[in-house]
Structure formats: structure tokens, C-alpha cells
Design an enzyme around this catalytic site. Structure first.
Site, PDB file in Angstrom:
ATOM      1  N   GLY A 131      58.937 -47.630 -33.350  1.00 19.60           N
ATOM      2  CA  GLY A 131      57.588 -47.536 -33.899  1.00 19.60           C
ATOM      3  C   GLY A 131      57.395 -46.209 -34.608  1.00 19.60           C
ATOM      4  O   GLY A 131      57.597 -46.107 -35.820  1.00 19.60           O
ATOM      5  N   ILE A 157      53.343 -57.398 -36.393  1.00 16.76           N
ATOM      6  CA  ILE A 157      53.067 -57.431 -37.832  1.00 16.76           C
ATOM      7  C   ILE A 157      51.741 -58.159 -38.131  1.00 16.76           C
ATOM      8  O   ILE A 157      51.623 -59.378 -37.933  1.00 16.76           O
ATOM      9  CB  ILE A 157      54.245 -58.073 -38.615  1.00 16.76           C
ATOM     10  CG1 ILE A 157      55.558 -57.348 -38.246  1.00 16.76           C
ATOM     11  CG2 ILE A 157      53.977 -58.030 -40.122  1.00 16.76           C
ATOM     12  CD1 ILE A 157      55.546 -55.827 -38.390  1.00 16.76           C
ATOM     13  N   GLN A 337      28.262 -46.905 -22.339  1.00 16.42           N
ATOM     14  CA  GLN A 337      27.595 -46.395 -21.134  1.00 16.42           C
ATOM     15  C   GLN A 337      26.073 -46.535 -21.271  1.00 16.42           C
ATOM     16  O   GLN A 337      25.383 -46.886 -20.313  1.00 16.42           O
ATOM     17  CB  GLN A 337      27.977 -44.910 -20.944  1.00 16.42           C
ATOM     18  CG  GLN A 337      27.452 -44.278 -19.688  1.00 16.42           C
ATOM     19  CD  GLN A 337      28.144 -44.802 -18.426  1.00 16.42           C
ATOM     20  OE1 GLN A 337      29.209 -45.399 -18.500  1.00 16.42           O
ATOM     21  NE2 GLN A 337      27.513 -44.606 -17.286  1.00 16.42           N
ATOM     22  N   GLY A 340      24.687 -49.723 -20.204  1.00 18.40           N
ATOM     23  CA  GLY A 340      24.746 -50.079 -18.788  1.00 18.40           C
ATOM     24  C   GLY A 340      25.567 -51.350 -18.593  1.00 18.40           C
ATOM     25  O   GLY A 340      26.553 -51.584 -19.307  1.00 18.40           O
ATOM     26  N   GLU A 364      49.447 -47.656 -37.563  1.00 19.37           N
ATOM     27  CA  GLU A 364      49.676 -46.841 -38.775  1.00 19.37           C
ATOM     28  C   GLU A 364      49.818 -45.356 -38.440  1.00 19.37           C
ATOM     29  O   GLU A 364      49.245 -44.500 -39.116  1.00 19.37           O
ATOM     30  CB  GLU A 364      48.585 -47.094 -39.822  1.00 19.37           C
ATOM     31  CG  GLU A 364      48.720 -48.487 -40.432  1.00 19.37           C
ATOM     32  CD  GLU A 364      48.023 -48.657 -41.754  1.00 19.37           C
ATOM     33  OE1 GLU A 364      48.032 -47.723 -42.572  1.00 19.37           O
ATOM     34  OE2 GLU A 364      47.460 -49.740 -41.965  1.00 19.37           O
TER      35      GLU A 364
HETATM   36  C1  LIG Z   1      47.462 -54.659 -33.515  1.00 20.94           C
HETATM   37  C2  LIG Z   1      48.601 -53.953 -34.174  1.00 20.94           C
HETATM   38  C3  LIG Z   1      48.890 -54.223 -35.496  1.00 20.94           C
HETATM   39  C4  LIG Z   1      49.987 -53.619 -36.111  1.00 20.94           C
HETATM   40  N1  LIG Z   1      50.316 -53.946 -37.391  1.00 20.94           N
HETATM   41  C5  LIG Z   1      51.489 -53.488 -37.923  1.00 20.94           C
HETATM   42  C6  LIG Z   1      51.938 -53.943 -39.192  1.00 20.94           C
HETATM   43  O1  LIG Z   1      51.262 -54.713 -39.881  1.00 20.94           O
HETATM   44  N2  LIG Z   1      53.148 -53.515 -39.634  1.00 20.94           N
HETATM   45  C7  LIG Z   1      53.929 -52.670 -38.914  1.00 20.94           C
HETATM   46  O2  LIG Z   1      55.030 -52.335 -39.378  1.00 20.94           O
HETATM   47  N3  LIG Z   1      53.514 -52.198 -37.723  1.00 20.94           N
HETATM   48  C8  LIG Z   1      52.337 -52.600 -37.200  1.00 20.94           C
HETATM   49  N4  LIG Z   1      51.910 -52.159 -35.976  1.00 20.94           N
HETATM   50  C9  LIG Z   1      52.765 -51.238 -35.228  1.00 20.94           C
HETATM   51  C10 LIG Z   1      52.166 -49.838 -35.127  1.00 20.94           C
HETATM   52  O3  LIG Z   1      52.230 -49.186 -36.354  1.00 20.94           O
HETATM   53  C11 LIG Z   1      52.937 -49.128 -33.994  1.00 20.94           C
HETATM   54  O4  LIG Z   1      52.475 -49.693 -32.787  1.00 20.94           O
HETATM   55  C12 LIG Z   1      52.736 -47.635 -34.004  1.00 20.94           C
HETATM   56  O5  LIG Z   1      53.371 -47.058 -35.111  1.00 20.94           O
HETATM   57  C13 LIG Z   1      53.299 -46.983 -32.732  1.00 20.94           C
HETATM   58  O6  LIG Z   1      54.593 -47.394 -32.484  1.00 20.94           O
HETATM   59  P1  LIG Z   1      54.992 -47.990 -31.048  1.00 20.94           P
HETATM   60  O7  LIG Z   1      53.957 -48.951 -30.642  1.00 20.94           O
HETATM   61  O8  LIG Z   1      56.385 -48.456 -31.131  1.00 20.94           O
HETATM   62  O9  LIG Z   1      54.878 -46.754 -30.073  1.00 20.94           O
HETATM   63  P2  LIG Z   1      56.029 -45.657 -29.782  1.00 20.94           P
HETATM   64  O10 LIG Z   1      56.525 -45.072 -31.054  1.00 20.94           O
HETATM   65  O11 LIG Z   1      57.040 -46.236 -28.845  1.00 20.94           O
HETATM   66  O12 LIG Z   1      55.199 -44.542 -29.013  1.00 20.94           O
HETATM   67  C14 LIG Z   1      54.767 -44.698 -27.673  1.00 20.94           C
HETATM   68  C15 LIG Z   1      53.944 -43.465 -27.319  1.00 20.94           C
HETATM   69  O13 LIG Z   1      54.762 -42.298 -27.412  1.00 20.94           O
HETATM   70  C16 LIG Z   1      54.155 -41.377 -28.296  1.00 20.94           C
HETATM   71  N5  LIG Z   1      55.189 -40.637 -29.017  1.00 20.94           N
HETATM   72  C17 LIG Z   1      56.209 -41.132 -29.741  1.00 20.94           C
HETATM   73  N6  LIG Z   1      56.948 -40.139 -30.251  1.00 20.94           N
HETATM   74  C18 LIG Z   1      56.387 -38.967 -29.829  1.00 20.94           C
HETATM   75  C19 LIG Z   1      56.670 -37.582 -30.022  1.00 20.94           C
HETATM   76  N7  LIG Z   1      57.704 -37.180 -30.783  1.00 20.94           N
HETATM   77  N8  LIG Z   1      55.857 -36.671 -29.436  1.00 20.94           N
HETATM   78  C20 LIG Z   1      54.798 -37.060 -28.696  1.00 20.94           C
HETATM   79  N9  LIG Z   1      54.479 -38.355 -28.475  1.00 20.94           N
HETATM   80  C21 LIG Z   1      55.251 -39.298 -29.042  1.00 20.94           C
HETATM   81  C22 LIG Z   1      53.305 -42.215 -29.240  1.00 20.94           C
HETATM   82  O14 LIG Z   1      52.301 -41.434 -29.868  1.00 20.94           O
HETATM   83  C23 LIG Z   1      52.765 -43.256 -28.273  1.00 20.94           C
HETATM   84  O15 LIG Z   1      51.671 -42.728 -27.589  1.00 20.94           O
HETATM   85  C24 LIG Z   1      50.788 -52.708 -35.369  1.00 20.94           C
HETATM   86  C25 LIG Z   1      50.456 -52.403 -34.051  1.00 20.94           C
HETATM   87  C26 LIG Z   1      49.393 -53.014 -33.453  1.00 20.94           C
HETATM   88  C27 LIG Z   1      49.078 -52.697 -32.026  1.00 20.94           C
END
Ligand SMILES: Cc1cc2nc3c(=O)[nH]c(=O)nc-3n(C[C@H](O)[C@H](O)[C@H](O)COP(=O)(O)OP(=O)(O)OC[C@H]3O[C@@H](n4cnc5c(N)ncnc54)[C@H](O)[C@@H]3O)c2cc1C
Length: 380
Positions: A131, A157, A337, A340, A364
Site C-alpha cells: 500500500g 480498488i 457526541q 448523544g 490515497e
Molecule cells: C475504501 C478504499 C478505497 C481505496 N481505493 C483505492 C483505489 O481506487 N486504488 C488503489 O490503488 N488503492 C485504493 N485504496 C488503497 C489505499 O490507497 C491504501 O489502503 C493506502 O494507501 C494504505 O495502504 P495499506 O492499506 O496497504 O496500508 P499499509 O501501507 O500496510 O500501512 C499500514 C499502516 O502502517 C503505516 N505505515 C506504513 N509505512 C509507514 C512508515 N514508513 N512510517 C510510519 N507508518 C507507516 C500506515 O500509515 C498505516 O497506518 C483504497 C483503500 C480503501 C480503504
């Protein structure tokens, strides 16, 4: 310095606000309850130039600027974040790289119909195991004659289950971290491309989110955006940068909706012999929310304006997303909040806005990723 919206933007704001109330609001309850996107909105918005408001009118856009797009996003979010998710995934993610880097053929076959709302786009970057670290994607595109063969899985996606095409990020040269990535346009129905799952979510229910699988999926080489191997990471980065400003507008729209609902409720809910809005704690809290919403909007518009002037806004776009999306968490928590027990019930839409807003600090680019970008741009 001029902090007023232009005449065009004011007229646009009134028009999209009226459209959102008339055409979107009546669809929300059923769309959310059935987790089904009201796809007809793409065409309706496209016909009026609302769908891609900053693309030129000649190609089906609205002829506006980034501020225009922020206004559209705010107004649609005000009514329903789930509907806005589908629009933002299409307009911000799935058409922008085509607009900036697409060949004439790709523009003719995908961008123009997408701007008119005749085709729905999705953008596939995230994967089951990747991600935040986007350069770590595993999807591969291997050249074979006049085609590329795609293999990989895309996760979370937006519009995946309803799209006509998806822009897929894949490595053409995995030996070059980041630099070896390309973006490919893949049609729905292409052999080897399946939507393997529609995902159930906490909020944004009517936005359809999917897992997409590409297995020996053959795509014409002419579907590679940019026309040469490499360079896709920059295309992704510029798409996400613009999207971060958009997220400032998304959060502002939801925050404004929450504020309006809460003020209305606090005026009519009576406890200890007077409307709760007359209790000092509640008044002060709502005053703070009014202030925050104004700052969210003004800062987002400022960054959109800088973007429109062609300024470098890598730091500012992350600041807009981080600030607005974090603030709407506080606003949603504080306002629910004030409701209520009724805030916890489905009969008031605040419950939906509360769940929907939770998405904004994740997708994003998470808040942590925004902090990383800001810190780097600040030079530490
Ligand atoms: C409803 C929804 C719609 C979406 N739509 C799309 C889409 O259309 N296309 C697409 O490509 N993606 C899409 N996404 C994916 C979205 O962009 C990712 O969920 C997002 O980029 C975070 O990646 P991850 O979920 O893999 O979290 P991870 O990258 O696994 O991160 C997990 C946690 O670790 C933290 N973290 C990671 N690296 C570090 C670091 N170096 N230092 C500190 N903290 C860190 C993150 O901030 C997060 O809190 C969607 C997600 C959702 C939930």
C-alpha cells in the site's frame, strides 16, 4: 491577494449544489442500503460538465480549474461520501494520467468517453501486500510482440466491480525500483482480468470496492500510458499529488455536512430546560467546528489555486490532505457526541458521515505518508 471565488466558480458552485440536492440526495438511502453505486450519475454529471470539471469543454469536461474540481468534490461529499468516492476514483485517479500522458488513441477511446460519463474508470495501484510503499508493487507486465502480459492482484480498488476500464500499475522492469513501473489501460472483459471479490466496508457503502486479478492478461502495447517503458512512478506521483488537494475538499464537504446537521439538532434538542446549543460547552464546541471547517476549505482552495498557477505544491498538497482529513475526525467525533444516543442510531445521517469520514486518513496516502512527504519537503 483576492480570496473571493471567481464569478465562474460561484456560478458553478450554485449549479453543482443544486444538482447534488436534486439528483444525488434522493438516491443515497437505497444506494447505501444495497451497497450499489448509482452508475447513472456518471452520465448525468458528464452531460453537464460536472464529472471532470477541470478538463476542457471540447473533450467533455467543464472547462474549469482545480478549484472548480474541489468545489464539485465538496458539494458531492456534502450529500454522500460514497457517491463522491466513485467520482473521485474515476475523475482524479482513472482519467488524470490519461489526460496528461495518454496517446491520441487512448484519449479517444478512454479519456473522452470517461469525461462524458459514458465509460467508468478505476485505478489499480494497491495490492494485497503493498500500500504505502507503492514502489514495492509486484504486478508484472512482460512484453510479448505487440502486447504486454500482465500478472498480479490489485486490492481495495474503487469502482473495480463497476468499471469499464482500469488503469493498472505494473513493473515492466522490476530491476529499477520505482523507475521501472508503467501504467496500462485494461478493458473490462479482457481475458485474464477478473473482479475476484467485491469488498464489504465500514463506510462509503455505495462506493463499490474490489479485488482485481490479472492472470496472463494480454494487453496491447499501445495501452501503455506514456508510450515508453518506465516513467510510470512519476505519473502515479502527479496523480496522487492532485488527489491530495481533492481530499482536502472531500473532508471539507463531510465536515460541513456534519456541522450543519449538528447545529440543527442542537437547536431543537432540549435538556435542562433549554436547547442544548444554549449550553456554553456545546456552543463553544460548535464555534470551534465552524472555525475548523472554514480553515479546511480556505487552505484547500489556496493549495488548489497554487496548483492552478503551476506552482510546486508537493508539501502543500500533503498539508491540505493531512490537516483536513485529521480535522474531520475530530469534528465527526465531537459532533456525534452532541447528538448523544441519537448519534449512534441510523435514523440520523451523522452516523453515516462519521463512518465515511474514517476513510480519509487512510486512502490515497495515509496521514503517516503525508507526514513523511512534508518532512522530506521541509528538508529533514
Ligand atoms: C475504501 C478504499 C478505497 C481505496 N481505493 C483505492 C483505489 O481506487 N486504488 C488503489 O490503488 N488503492 C485504493 N485504496 C488503497 C489505499 O490507497 C491504501 O489502503 C493506502 O494507501 C494504505 O495502504 P495499506 O492499506 O496497504 O496500508 P499499509 O501501507 O500496510 O500501512 C499500514 C499502516 O502502517 C503505516 N505505515 C506504513 N509505512 C509507514 C512508515 N514508513 N512510517 C510510519 N507508518 C507507516 C500506515 O500509515 C498505516 O497506518 C483504497 C483503500 C480503501 C480503504
Amino acid at each position: 491577494m483576492d480570496f473571493e471565488l471567481s464569478e465562474e466558480n460561484r456560478i458553478f458552485r450554485e449549479a453543482i449544489r443544486e444538482f447534488a440536492q436534486r439528483e444525488i440526495a434522493p438516491l443515497v438511502e437505497e444506494a447505501e442500503a444495497t451497497a450499489t453505486y448509482p452508475k447513472q450519475l456518471f452520465r448525468k454529471m458528464g452531460e453537464q460538465g460536472f464529472l471532470c470539471p477541470r478538463f476542457p469543454i471540447e473533450i467533455g469536461g467543464g472547462g474549469g480549474d482545480k478549484i472548480t474540481e474541489c468545489i464539485m468534490v465538496e458539494e458531492v461529499n456534502y450529500v454522500c461520501a460514497g457517491v463522491a468516492s466513485g467520482i473521485v476514483g474515476h475523475t482524479g485517479l482513472a482519467t488524470y494520467p490519461l489526460y496528461v500522458h495518454g496517446s491520441d488513441e487512448l484519449k479517444e477511446n478512454y479519456l473522452y468517453p470517461a469525461a462524458r460519463g459514458e465509460k467508468i474508470g478505476a485505478f489499480g495501484l494497491s495490492e494485497p501486500d503493498v500500500g504505502s510503499d507503492a514502489a514495492a508493487i509486484r504486478t508484472r507486465a512482460v512484453r510479448d510482440g505487440d502486447s504486454y502480459i500482465l500478472n498480479g492482484t490489485k486490492m481495495f480498488i474503487t469502482n473495480g466491480p463497476i468499471c469499464d476500464y482500469v488503469v493498472v500499475c505494473a513493473y515492466t522492469d522490476p530491476s529499477k525500483r520505482g523507475a521501472g513501473i508503467n501504467l496500462f489501460v485494461v478493458d473490462k472483459g479482457t481475458p485474464g482480468f477478473v473482479v475476484s471479490r467485491k469488498l464489504e466496508k465500514l463506510g462509503n457503502h455505495c462506493s463499490e470496492t474490489g479485488e482485481l486479478v490479472f492472470e496472463d492478461c494480454r494487453v496491447p502495447a499501445s495501452h501503455m500510458i506514456g508510450g515508453k517503458e518506465g516513467g510510470g512512478f512519476e505519473q502515479i506521483a502527479s496523480t496522487l499529488l492532485s488527489g491530495r488537494i481533492t481530499y482536502g475538499a472531500r473532508a471539507t464537504g463531510t465536515a460541513q455536512a456534519i456541522y450543519d446537521l449538528t447545529v440543527e439538532y442542537a437547536k431543537q434538542r432540549v435538556q435542562f430546560g433549554k436547547p442544548i446549543v444554549k449550553h456554553q460547552f456545546i456552543r463553544f464546541r460548535l464555534a470551534e467546528v465552524a472555525m475548523l471547517v472554514d480553515i479546511m476549505r480556505q487552505y484547500t482552495w489556496r493549495v488548489a489555486w497554487l496548483f492552478d498557477q503551476g506552482k510546486k505544491v508537493r508539501k502543500e498538497s500533503s498539508m491540505a490532505k493531512l490537516f483536513a482529513t485529521e480535522m474531520v475526525q475530530k469534528i465527526a467525533g465531537d459532533c456525534i457526541q452532541i447528538f448523544g444516543g441519537y448519534g449512534y442510531m441510523k435514523e440520523y445521517p451523522i452516523e453515516r458521515h462519521f463512518r465515511d469520514a474514517r476513510l480519509y486518513t487512510v486512502t490515497e496516502g495515509t496521514s503517516e505518508v503525508q507526514r513523511m512527504v512534508i518532512a522530506k519537503e521541509c528538508g529533514f
